[in-house]
Design a protein around this motif. Structure first.
Motif, PDB file in Angstrom:
ATOM      1  N   ARG A   1      -1.652  11.359  14.868  1.00  0.00           N
ATOM      2  CA  ARG A   1      -1.732  10.070  14.195  1.00  0.00           C
ATOM      3  C   ARG A   1      -1.704  10.320  12.684  1.00  0.00           C
ATOM      4  N   LEU A   2      -0.893   9.536  11.968  1.00  0.00           N
ATOM      5  CA  LEU A   2      -0.836   9.640  10.514  1.00  0.00           C
ATOM      6  C   LEU A   2      -1.976   8.835   9.891  1.00  0.00           C
ATOM      7  N   PRO A   3      -2.285   9.067   8.614  1.00  0.00           N
ATOM      8  CA  PRO A   3      -3.380   8.326   7.974  1.00  0.00           C
ATOM      9  C   PRO A   3      -3.135   6.826   7.864  1.00  0.00           C
ATOM     10  N   ALA A   4      -1.880   6.389   7.985  1.00  0.00           N
ATOM     11  CA  ALA A   4      -1.529   4.969   7.906  1.00  0.00           C
ATOM     12  C   ALA A   4      -0.217   4.775   8.651  1.00  0.00           C
ATOM     13  N   PRO A   5       0.116   3.547   9.030  1.00  0.00           N
ATOM     14  CA  PRO A   5       1.407   3.325   9.712  1.00  0.00           C
ATOM     15  C   PRO A   5       2.605   3.765   8.879  1.00  0.00           C
ATOM     16  N   MET A   6       2.528   3.591   7.550  1.00  0.00           N
ATOM     17  CA  MET A   6       3.583   4.059   6.655  1.00  0.00           C
ATOM     18  C   MET A   6       2.939   4.896   5.562  1.00  0.00           C
ATOM     19  N   GLN A  12      -7.724   4.965  -8.606  1.00  0.00           N
ATOM     20  CA  GLN A  12      -8.429   6.088  -9.216  1.00  0.00           C
ATOM     21  C   GLN A  12      -7.600   7.367  -9.231  1.00  0.00           C
ATOM     22  N   ASP A  13      -6.447   7.351  -8.585  1.00  0.00           N
ATOM     23  CA  ASP A  13      -5.595   8.539  -8.591  1.00  0.00           C
ATOM     24  C   ASP A  13      -4.928   8.750  -9.948  1.00  0.00           C
ATOM     25  N   ARG A  60       0.848  -1.189   0.000  1.00  0.00           N
ATOM     26  CA  ARG A  60       0.000   0.000   0.000  1.00  0.00           C
ATOM     27  C   ARG A  60       0.879   1.233   0.000  1.00  0.00           C
ATOM     28  N   LEU A  61       0.696   2.085  -1.006  1.00  0.00           N
ATOM     29  CA  LEU A  61       1.365   3.379  -1.046  1.00  0.00           C
ATOM     30  C   LEU A  61       0.328   4.451  -0.742  1.00  0.00           C
ATOM     31  N   ARG A  62       0.135   4.702   0.534  1.00  0.00           N
ATOM     32  CA  ARG A  62      -0.794   5.728   0.988  1.00  0.00           C
ATOM     33  C   ARG A  62      -0.049   7.065   1.039  1.00  0.00           C
ATOM     34  N   TYR A  63      -0.656   8.107   0.505  1.00  0.00           N
ATOM     35  CA  TYR A  63      -0.099   9.454   0.558  1.00  0.00           C
ATOM     36  C   TYR A  63      -0.880  10.270   1.589  1.00  0.00           C
ATOM     37  N   PRO A  64      -0.375  11.430   1.989  1.00  0.00           N
ATOM     38  CA  PRO A  64      -1.052  12.179   3.053  1.00  0.00           C
ATOM     39  C   PRO A  64      -2.509  12.505   2.762  1.00  0.00           C
ATOM     40  N   ARG A  65      -2.826  12.866   1.505  1.00  0.00           N
ATOM     41  CA  ARG A  65      -4.180  13.312   1.187  1.00  0.00           C
ATOM     42  C   ARG A  65      -4.948  12.369   0.274  1.00  0.00           C
ATOM     43  N   HIS A  66      -4.318  11.297  -0.145  1.00  0.00           N
ATOM     44  CA  HIS A  66      -5.020  10.385  -1.049  1.00  0.00           C
ATOM     45  C   HIS A  66      -4.390   9.001  -0.979  1.00  0.00           C
TER      46      HIS A  66
END
Length: 431
Positions: A302-307, A124-125, A96-102
């Motif tokens: 807290r960040l949106p995801a652990p990484m 969808q990005d 999972r490549l989660r970014y701060p806003r998406h």
């Protein structure tokens, strides 16, 4: 453990270096029946993947953030040998490549090809044309056996991919795996990592984020295991001299049947300068890439995801951020990682910390104002994995071997590369 062959019982093996490669060498050699003596110049084991001692002012911190993937089978097997339960030691999730806003690319569970295709199409990005372009390009890589000209960089390999794919997937994966910017990184090595991670089996691309401090993950269990199995560990001991002696070697005047140099390439080149000048010279030509870790403190955040992946730029140094609270180690602490950090090392640690703090404030919402807790530098974190790089071989001289992530092989400077190099050197020493 299989029975020890009679011809291997009592063979004296010296291992110089107590990082992941040296520890993997030592465990394999003990399992093979050798009499092992491991020398480490630092006061603790773990090498470049260790925890720093805590004190009254600073919490227990790792000298960098290291992640494993599901394809790192030898590392996981080694940890299990040492009594470490991977389910307890890691937070395991599909890639999972989660970014701060998406949300970025996220692979579902399942067979590799199907999982990759579903994950790309669901992102969808990216516009549909970009998703189809990536799938077609990956298909060509697959048909060519993940091979390319040895002088290609990752940027050359991916030049035809849309910019959003390069910036949102290729460049973050490249700097995470090779610690070398895409424009300077070896495409052939990058393709090998992609092959093993994305297409070698179900779960091979899973991210394994340590829930334990790095020393508790390998160094301490390995130390306890080796001592319990009769190995000798000499910490704070730098090897000074090495000379051939008949069918064996004299290490600081002490005789050993075989010697494995599992230390840094710099130390290995020093020790064998007069023994194997050509090997020593080749090891000395390796260039290094640093990694900086900026620890930020923000109680209650807290960040949106652990990484979380980050978009780096001229004033945005970090490529990844880790929420240590979500990983169960240090609530309120966040590790921002700057890979390929040579330019930022030149700016200095304080300046790098200030820019990273500004990047973090811009990218995330914080419950309390974050502050710079500590900035750590590993100036020789990895070798620069560049196109056409000639890495020194494992065999140095009869009975003298090299083990380390820099030794010739298919992997970049990763934990798995170090473990496999150590196990291979042990196997040769016990022949």
């Amino acid at each position: 453990m299989s029975p020890t062959p009679p011809q291997q019982r009592g063979r004296k093996l010296a291992i110089i270096g107590g990082g992941w490669a040296g520890l993997a060498t030592a465990v394999s050699a003990v399992q093979g029946g050798a009499e092992v003596c491991l020398l480490e110049m630092a006061p603790q084991l773990g090498g470049r993947a260790r925890s720093l001692a805590a004190d009254d002012k600073q919490a227990l911190l790792d000298n960098g953030q290291h992640i494993l993937i599901g394809a790192y089978t030898q590392s996981l097997t080694l940890l299990q040998t040492l009594g470490v339960d991977p389910e307890h030691a890691f937070l395991r999730t599909p890639l999972r490549l989660r970014y701060p806003r998406h949300e970025g690319l996220r692979l579902p569970s399942g067979a590799p090809l199907i999982s990759f295709t579903r994950g790309v199409l669901a992102n969808q990005d990216w516009p549909l044309s970009a998703r189809l372009s990536l799938l077609m390009t990956a298909g060509r890589w697959l048909l060519k056996g993940f091979q390319c000209p040895p002088d290609w960089s990752v940027s050359t390999l991916c030049a035809d991919l849309p910019r959003c794919v390069r910036e949102g997937l290729i460049e973050p994966l490249c700097v995470a795996a090779l610690n070398t910017p895409a424009a300077q990184a070896s495409a052939s090595t990058f393709l090998r990592v992609l092959r093993d991670a994305l297409f070698s089996g179900p779960g091979s691309a899973d991210l394994l984020l340590p829930r334990l401090p790095l020393s508790a993950l390998l160094a301490t269990p390995a130390q306890n295991w080796l001592l319990a199995h009769g190995a000798e560990l000499r910490l704070s001991h730098r090897a000074q001299s090495l000379q051939a002696d008949g069918a064996g070697w004299r290490l600081d005047g002490e005789f050993f049947d075989q010697v494995v140099l599992a230390c840094t390439s710099v130390e290995a080149a020093r020790l064998c300068r007069d023994i194997a000048p050509a090997w020593s010279q080749q090891a000395q030509t390796l260039r290094f890439e640093p990694i900086l870790t900026v620890y930020l403190h923000s109680p209650g955040s807290r960040l949106p995801a652990p990484m979380v992946a980050l978009q780096e730029g001229p004033q945005a140094p970090a490529q990844f951020a880790f929420d240590l609270g979500q990983l169960g180690t240090q609530p309120g602490l966040f590790a921002f990682v700057i890979s390929g950090a040579a330019p930022w090392v030149g700016h200095g640690l304080a300046e790098s910390g200030r820019y990273t703090l500004a990047q973090a404030i811009q990218e995330f919402d914080w419950a309390t104002p974050p502050t710079v807790y500590r900035v750590l530098a590993e100036k020789r974190a990895t070798f620069a994995c560049t196109p056409g790089l000639s890495r020194p071989p494992m065999a140095i001289a009869p009975g003298l071997w090299a083990a380390g992530d820099y030794v010739a092989g298919p992997y970049p400077a990763t934990l798995e590369g170090a473990v496999r190099a150590g196990q291979a050197a042990a196997a040769q020493a016990l022949r």
